[in-house]
Design an enzyme around this catalytic site. Sequence first.
Site, short mmCIF file in Angstrom:
data_model
loop_
_atom_site.label_atom_id
_atom_site.label_comp_id
_atom_site.label_asym_id
_atom_site.label_seq_id
_atom_site.Cartn_x
_atom_site.Cartn_y
_atom_site.Cartn_z
N GLU A 38 0.85 -1.19 0.00
CA GLU A 38 0.00 0.00 0.00
C GLU A 38 0.88 1.24 0.00
O GLU A 38 1.78 1.36 0.83
CB GLU A 38 -0.92 -0.04 1.22
CG GLU A 38 -1.67 1.24 1.52
CD GLU A 38 -2.52 1.76 0.37
OE1 GLU A 38 -3.34 1.00 -0.17
OE2 GLU A 38 -2.36 2.94 -0.01
N LYS A 41 -2.43 4.82 2.76
CA LYS A 41 -2.87 4.34 4.07
C LYS A 41 -3.71 3.10 3.93
O LYS A 41 -4.65 3.07 3.09
CB LYS A 41 -3.69 5.42 4.77
CG LYS A 41 -2.88 6.52 5.37
CD LYS A 41 -3.79 7.43 6.16
CE LYS A 41 -3.02 8.52 6.84
NZ LYS A 41 -3.90 9.60 7.25
N GLY A 43 -6.59 0.70 4.26
CA GLY A 43 -8.01 1.07 4.39
C GLY A 43 -8.50 1.79 3.15
O GLY A 43 -9.69 1.76 2.84
N CYS A 46 -12.30 4.11 1.06
CA CYS A 46 -13.48 3.96 1.92
C CYS A 46 -13.22 4.53 3.31
O CYS A 46 -13.98 5.35 3.82
CB CYS A 46 -13.88 2.49 1.99
SG CYS A 46 -15.11 2.16 3.24
N GLY A 118 3.92 0.35 -5.44
CA GLY A 118 4.32 -0.86 -6.16
C GLY A 118 4.04 -0.76 -7.65
O GLY A 118 3.24 0.05 -8.11
N ILE A 265 -18.32 13.78 -10.70
CA ILE A 265 -18.86 13.15 -11.92
C ILE A 265 -18.44 11.69 -12.05
O ILE A 265 -18.62 11.08 -13.09
CB ILE A 265 -18.41 13.93 -13.17
CG1 ILE A 265 -16.88 14.07 -13.17
CG2 ILE A 265 -19.08 15.29 -13.26
CD1 ILE A 265 -16.31 14.32 -14.53
N ASP A 306 -12.74 -1.14 -7.23
CA ASP A 306 -13.03 -0.04 -8.16
C ASP A 306 -12.18 -0.12 -9.43
O ASP A 306 -12.47 0.57 -10.41
CB ASP A 306 -12.76 1.31 -7.49
CG ASP A 306 -13.85 1.69 -6.49
OD1 ASP A 306 -14.71 0.83 -6.19
OD2 ASP A 306 -13.84 2.83 -6.01
N HIS A 439 -43.24 -3.89 16.05
CA HIS A 439 -43.97 -2.63 16.02
C HIS A 439 -43.58 -1.80 17.23
O HIS A 439 -43.51 -2.33 18.33
CB HIS A 439 -45.48 -2.92 16.08
CG HIS A 439 -46.30 -1.68 16.17
ND1 HIS A 439 -46.54 -0.88 15.08
CD2 HIS A 439 -46.92 -1.10 17.23
CE1 HIS A 439 -47.30 0.14 15.48
NE2 HIS A 439 -47.54 0.03 16.77
#
Length: 462
Positions: A38, A41, A43, A46, A118, A265, A306, A439
């Site tokens: 990484e 950071k 995580g 998100c 990396g 966008i 992503d 309820h």
Amino acid sequence: MANDASTVFDLVILGGGSGGYAAALRGAQLGLDVALIEKNKLGGTCLHNGCIPTKALLHAGELADQAREGAEFGVKTTFDGIDIEGVHKYKDGVISGLYKGLQGLVASRKVTYVEGEGKLTSATSVDVNGQRYEGRHILLATGSVPKSLPGLEIDGNRIISSDHALNLDRVPKSAIVLGGGVIGVEFASAWKSFGTDVTIVEGLPHLVPAEDESSSKLLERAFRKRGIKFQLGSFFEKAEYTDGGVKVSLANGKEFEAEVLLVAIGRGPVSQGLGYEDAGVAMDRGFVTVDEYCRTNVPTISAVGDLIPTLQLAHVGFAEGILVAERLAGLNPVPVDYAGVPRVTYCHPEVASVGLTEQQAKDAYGADKVVTLKYNLAGNGKSKILKTTGEIKLVQVRDGAVVGVHMVGDRMGEQVGEAQLIYNWEALPAEVAQLIHAHPTQNEALGEAHLALAGKPLHSHD
Ligand SMILES: Cc1cc2nc3c(=O)[nH]c(=O)nc-3n(C[C@H](O)[C@H](O)[C@H](O)COP(=O)(O)OP(=O)(O)OC[C@H]3O[C@@H](n4cnc5c(N)ncnc54)[C@H](O)[C@@H]3O)c2cc1C
């Protein structure tokens, strides 16, 4: 030139966001020897720039609204304003607590965590900090970053992305939000609660255009009532600096001025210059293409989150990361059913859904085979107590299962758990109607909607 490492890992993961770290944690749990690389950071988006900070801002906004509205509930409150430093302290406290927890988890699972940028150097290796990490398998999970438009330069001050908006040192007096998707409407909602005069510009005919049209219309009505302005169906043409901020011109000739312009966008994949193409990984407009098991065309390389063209959601990244780890560990995981992924937009009011929209169901099953039912939250006791309005819309295949659940109303995101069971277990309305819902809860509205769809409405009309 990288050194040759002596260790060959079972799995080398590039990117420690939702997709990457989920694969690392699950892989290690299943006995794989995992390296997680990484550059920023652990995580990822998100935790540091996405889900968590935005929800903290929205919660602070909710408190601001409640302070303004106390009198409606017979409580004497006044709203004195937003202490933006205090909001950031609260938000950053939430992030740092979760960050520490995640770091501890990765360490306790004995994942080799490598800090640095990396680059994929072959089908089985990643170079970082001058060191080569060999893996029997490589997982690409480098995520995404905010996109912009040609000629629209994000300066981080007046023309900003969501990354900047999360750490703005002031509450802007006015803001134009370019993009009426999830990220755009969440910021518009939080800023309005903080006291900003907000205008959303969306090129498509509706806000949250990926949702069922009825949810979009309900959100538009609620935003109108809150004084959030929006311009739909017209595309952005240009932005210019003014003395006090930014002027935005649209293709329909309209112009808007504000202190800041948030460009929301969409997000583009992080894949440039990382050696993916050189290693022969197939790509499409920057996204890495995969099959339903998140396998790329290179047998030793998978990709998740992503970076691949699936729904850009943290829980999708988690699911894909777990899928890859389980596959590599020799289990037999089932592919993700993307229609069965719960989707929540955490604005005020919330929009939550799972399954097919009415239009998608009509396209899939034929218009005459699709039945819909709308249950108005006006009939739901808890929603009345909370003074929230909205609706649940069910989409059913005639005489068959419920294939879509669409909800609008404050806190309705919390109801998406049952909705996803209904969709994923292909429940019939009568089966859900049989289940007793407590309820008074907002959850009861889901039960009532299914009672009505099963032909025996209780607190709604036939
Ligand atoms: C404002 C906002 C709000 C959001 N809200 C929600 C929400 O409420 N719910 C939800 O489900 N989703 C939400 N999302 C989406 C969610 O954050 C993403 O879908 C998720 O983070 C994707 O995970 P990922 O692992 O694919 O990528 P990322 O989280 O982006 O992680 C990728 C990681 O890879 C690292 N990296 C990149 N290149 C390299 C390299 N060369 N070497 C080493 N490391 C590298 C990056 O530093 C990053 O940490 C939101 C996003 C934004 C921007």
